[in-house]
Design a protein around this motif. Structure first.
Motif, PDB file in Angstrom:
ATOM      1  N   GLY A 112       0.796  -1.223   0.000  1.00 21.25           N
ATOM      2  CA  GLY A 112       0.000   0.000   0.000  1.00 21.25           C
ATOM      3  C   GLY A 112       0.823   1.266   0.000  1.00 21.25           C
ATOM      4  O   GLY A 112       0.278   2.367   0.137  1.00 21.25           O
ATOM      5  N   ASP A 113       2.142   1.140  -0.170  1.00 20.23           N
ATOM      6  CA  ASP A 113       3.017   2.320  -0.197  1.00 20.23           C
ATOM      7  C   ASP A 113       3.196   2.748  -1.654  1.00 20.23           C
ATOM      8  O   ASP A 113       4.214   2.460  -2.286  1.00 20.23           O
ATOM      9  N   PHE A 114       2.187   3.433  -2.182  1.00 15.22           N
ATOM     10  CA  PHE A 114       2.185   3.780  -3.606  1.00 15.22           C
ATOM     11  C   PHE A 114       3.276   4.785  -3.960  1.00 15.22           C
ATOM     12  O   PHE A 114       3.819   4.758  -5.069  1.00 15.22           O
ATOM     13  N   THR A 115       3.611   5.666  -3.043  1.00 15.06           N
ATOM     14  CA  THR A 115       4.652   6.667  -3.324  1.00 15.06           C
ATOM     15  C   THR A 115       6.000   5.981  -3.533  1.00 15.06           C
ATOM     16  O   THR A 115       6.722   6.278  -4.501  1.00 15.06           O
ATOM     17  N   ALA A 116       6.357   5.066  -2.638  1.00 16.87           N
ATOM     18  CA  ALA A 116       7.617   4.328  -2.791  1.00 16.87           C
ATOM     19  C   ALA A 116       7.577   3.456  -4.048  1.00 16.87           C
ATOM     20  O   ALA A 116       8.585   3.335  -4.763  1.00 16.87           O
ATOM     21  N   ALA A 117       6.430   2.842  -4.323  1.00 14.59           N
ATOM     22  CA  ALA A 117       6.299   2.017  -5.524  1.00 14.59           C
ATOM     23  C   ALA A 117       6.541   2.853  -6.774  1.00 14.59           C
ATOM     24  O   ALA A 117       7.272   2.428  -7.687  1.00 14.59           O
ATOM     25  N   LEU A 118       5.953   4.034  -6.812  1.00 18.36           N
ATOM     26  CA  LEU A 118       6.118   4.907  -7.976  1.00 18.36           C
ATOM     27  C   LEU A 118       7.583   5.296  -8.167  1.00 18.36           C
ATOM     28  O   LEU A 118       8.099   5.300  -9.300  1.00 18.36           O
ATOM     29  N   LEU A 119       8.259   5.596  -7.073  1.00 19.96           N
ATOM     30  CA  LEU A 119       9.677   5.949  -7.131  1.00 19.96           C
ATOM     31  C   LEU A 119      10.488   4.819  -7.759  1.00 19.96           C
ATOM     32  O   LEU A 119      11.317   5.056  -8.655  1.00 19.96           O
ATOM     33  N   HIS A 120      10.247   3.593  -7.329  1.00 16.19           N
ATOM     34  CA  HIS A 120      11.049   2.473  -7.830  1.00 16.19           C
ATOM     35  C   HIS A 120      10.649   2.057  -9.246  1.00 16.19           C
ATOM     36  O   HIS A 120      11.512   1.652 -10.036  1.00 16.19           O
ATOM     37  N   TYR A 121       9.365   2.173  -9.587  1.00 14.17           N
ATOM     38  CA  TYR A 121       8.977   1.917 -10.981  1.00 14.17           C
ATOM     39  C   TYR A 121       9.650   2.922 -11.915  1.00 14.17           C
ATOM     40  O   TYR A 121      10.092   2.565 -13.012  1.00 14.17           O
ATOM     41  N   ASN A 122       9.726   4.164 -11.493  1.00 16.03           N
ATOM     42  CA  ASN A 122      10.364   5.186 -12.333  1.00 16.03           C
ATOM     43  C   ASN A 122      11.862   4.935 -12.481  1.00 16.03           C
ATOM     44  O   ASN A 122      12.442   5.187 -13.545  1.00 16.03           O
ATOM     45  N   LYS A 123      12.499   4.427 -11.421  1.00 16.66           N
ATOM     46  CA  LYS A 123      13.918   4.066 -11.537  1.00 16.66           C
ATOM     47  C   LYS A 123      14.089   2.921 -12.534  1.00 16.66           C
ATOM     48  O   LYS A 123      15.025   2.931 -13.350  1.00 16.66           O
ATOM     49  N   ALA A 124      13.193   1.940 -12.468  1.00 14.44           N
ATOM     50  CA  ALA A 124      13.244   0.842 -13.440  1.00 14.44           C
ATOM     51  C   ALA A 124      13.045   1.367 -14.855  1.00 14.44           C
ATOM     52  O   ALA A 124      13.753   0.965 -15.789  1.00 14.44           O
ATOM     53  N   LEU A 125      12.096   2.293 -15.010  1.00 13.76           N
ATOM     54  CA  LEU A 125      11.802   2.844 -16.333  1.00 13.76           C
ATOM     55  C   LEU A 125      13.001   3.593 -16.900  1.00 13.76           C
ATOM     56  O   LEU A 125      13.336   3.451 -18.085  1.00 13.76           O
ATOM     57  N   GLN A 126      13.663   4.393 -16.062  1.00 10.17           N
ATOM     58  CA  GLN A 126      14.822   5.163 -16.533  1.00 10.17           C
ATOM     59  C   GLN A 126      15.914   4.247 -17.074  1.00 10.17           C
ATOM     60  O   GLN A 126      16.537   4.534 -18.108  1.00 10.17           O
ATOM     61  N   ILE A 127      16.145   3.131 -16.385  1.00  5.27           N
ATOM     62  CA  ILE A 127      17.168   2.186 -16.853  1.00  5.27           C
ATOM     63  C   ILE A 127      16.727   1.527 -18.161  1.00  5.27           C
ATOM     64  O   ILE A 127      17.508   1.414 -19.115  1.00  5.27           O
ATOM     65  N   LYS A 128      15.480   1.108 -18.221  1.00  7.99           N
ATOM     66  CA  LYS A 128      14.986   0.440 -19.424  1.00  7.99           C
ATOM     67  C   LYS A 128      15.015   1.375 -20.631  1.00  7.99           C
ATOM     68  O   LYS A 128      15.300   0.946 -21.752  1.00  7.99           O
ATOM     69  N   GLN A 129      14.723   2.650 -20.412  1.00  6.07           N
ATOM     70  CA  GLN A 129      14.752   3.616 -21.516  1.00  6.07           C
ATOM     71  C   GLN A 129      16.160   3.778 -22.079  1.00  6.07           C
ATOM     72  O   GLN A 129      16.330   4.087 -23.260  1.00  6.07           O
TER      73      GLN A 129
END
Length: 301
Positions: A112-129
Motif C-alpha cells: 500500500g506504499d504507492f509513493t515508494a512504488a512509484l519511485l522504484h517503478y520510475n527508476k526501473a523505467l529510466q534504466i529500461k529507456q
C-alpha cells in the motif's frame, strides 16, 4: 544422481537446485521452492564472496517467493539485499538493476506504499529507456505499472498517458489479439470509468472483450471480469437490462470456473443486486445481496 556423487554443498548443484526451485514456484509450491532457493544460497555463502552478483539473483528469487505468499516485508528485505549487491557490482544502467527496482516497486505496491512504488517503478523505467529499444515490450509493462499506480492515486490524466504509451508500443510489436493488449485496453477503460467517462470506458472494455474471446478459453475467469466490468458501465449509463445480461454472463463463467465461495462471485452477485435495486426490483436485489453476504462471510478473514 548429482547428490549421490557430489558433496552436498558442491557448486555444480546450484543450477539444478535453481531449476527445481523455479519449477516448484511456477506450480505454486512455494514452500518447496523456498527450500531449494535456500539450498542455493547456502552453497553460494560457502563458495563465493558476499558481493558476488549471483547472490543478487538468489535474493531476488527468494524475494519473489515471499511476494507470492504475501509476505511482503520479507520480500522487500531480500530485494533490498539484491539491490545493495547490484549497486556495488553492476553499471548503473544494467537491466538487472531495473528488474530489482521493479520487484521492490511491486512489493511496495502490495504493502500500500504507492509513493515508494512509484519511485522504484520510475527508476526501473529510466534504466529500461537507456538499455532497451524504444519499442521493447518490457517498456510497455513498466508504463502500465506506472499508469496503474497513478490511477490508484487519482491522477487519471497521467495514468492515461502512461497506458497510451504502453498501447503504442504493444500495437507496434505484438499481434492484434495478444493478451497483453487486452490488459492495456482494460487499464485504459478502468481509468476512463474512474473519470466518469463511461462511453469511452465502454469502448475500451469492448476491445478488451474482443481480444479475450479470441485468445482465451470461453470459461476463463478474465472473460468473466470483463463481462462484469461492461455490466458495471452499462449500469452507470442507465442501461440496466444490458447490465444484467453482461453480469449474468460473468456469473455463468464464474460458477463453472471458480470455487463456490470465491470473492469474484460475491462481487458479481453484488453488481446484479445493485442493478436490480436501481431498477426498483427490490426482492431480486435482496436475494442477490444475501448471496453476496453468504460468500463474504465464508471468504473474508
Amino acid at each position: 544422481m548429482q547428490q549421490k556423487y557430489l558433496e552436498p554443498h558442491h557448486p555444480q548443484l546450484v543450477l539444478t537446485y535453481n531449476n527445481i526451485a523455479g519449477t516448484h514456484g511456477s506450480m505454486g509450491h512455494y514452500p518447496i521452492a523456498l527450500k531449494y532457493y535456500e539450498k542455493v544460497l547456502d552453497i553460494q555463502q560457502k563458495h563465493q564472496p558476499s558481493n558476488d552478483a549471483a547472490f543478487a539473483t538468489t535474493y531476488n528469487n527468494i524475494g519473489e517467493v515471499h511476494q507470492s505468499i504475501a509476505d511482503y516485508s520479507t520480500a522487500l528485505s531480500y530485494y533490498q539485499k539484491a539491490l545493495n549487491i547490484q549497486q556495488q557490482s553492476l553499471p548503473n544502467n544494467h537491466p538487472s538493476l531495473a528488474t530489482t527496482y521493479h520487484n521492490i516497486a511491486v512489493a511496495n505496491k502490495s504493502c500500500g506504499d504507492f509513493t515508494a512504488a512509484l519511485l522504484h517503478y520510475n527508476k526501473a523505467l529510466q534504466i529500461k529507456q537507456k538499455s532497451l529499444p524504444h519499442n521493447h515490450p518490457e517498456l510497455a509493462t513498466t508504463y502500465i505499472s506506472i499508469g496503474e499506480l497513478h490511477r490508484s492515486l487519482g491522477d487519471y490524466s497521467t495514468a492515461l498517458s502512461h497506458c497510451e504509451q504502453a498501447l503504442y508500443i504493444q500495437q507496434t510489436v505484438l499481434p492484434p489479439n495478444h493478451p497483453d493488449l487486452a490488459i492495456t485496453y482494460n487499464n485504459i477503460a478502468t481509468t476512463y470509468n474512474s473519470m466518469g467517462d463511461y462511453s469511452t470506458a465502454l469502448g475500451h472494455y469492448e476491445k478488451t472483450l474482443e481480444i479475450q474471446q479470441k485468445s482465451l478459453p470461453s470459461t476463463h475467469p478474465s472473460l468473466a471480469t470483463t463481462f462484469d466490468n461492461i455490466g458495471g458501465v452499462h449500469r452507470s449509463l442507465g442501461n440496466y437490462l444490458k447490465a444484467i445480461s453482461y453480469c449474468q454472463q460473468a456469473l455463468r463463467i464464474q460458477q463453472l470456473a471458480l470455487p463456490s465461495n470465491h470473492p469474484d462471485l460475491a462481487n458479481t452477485y453484488n453488481n446484479i443486486a445493485a442493478t436490480n435495486e436501481a431498477m426498483g426490483d427490490y426482492s431480486a436485489a435482496l436475494s442477490y445481496y444475501e448471496k453476496t453476504l453468504e460468500i463474504q462471510q465464508k471468504s473474508l478473514p
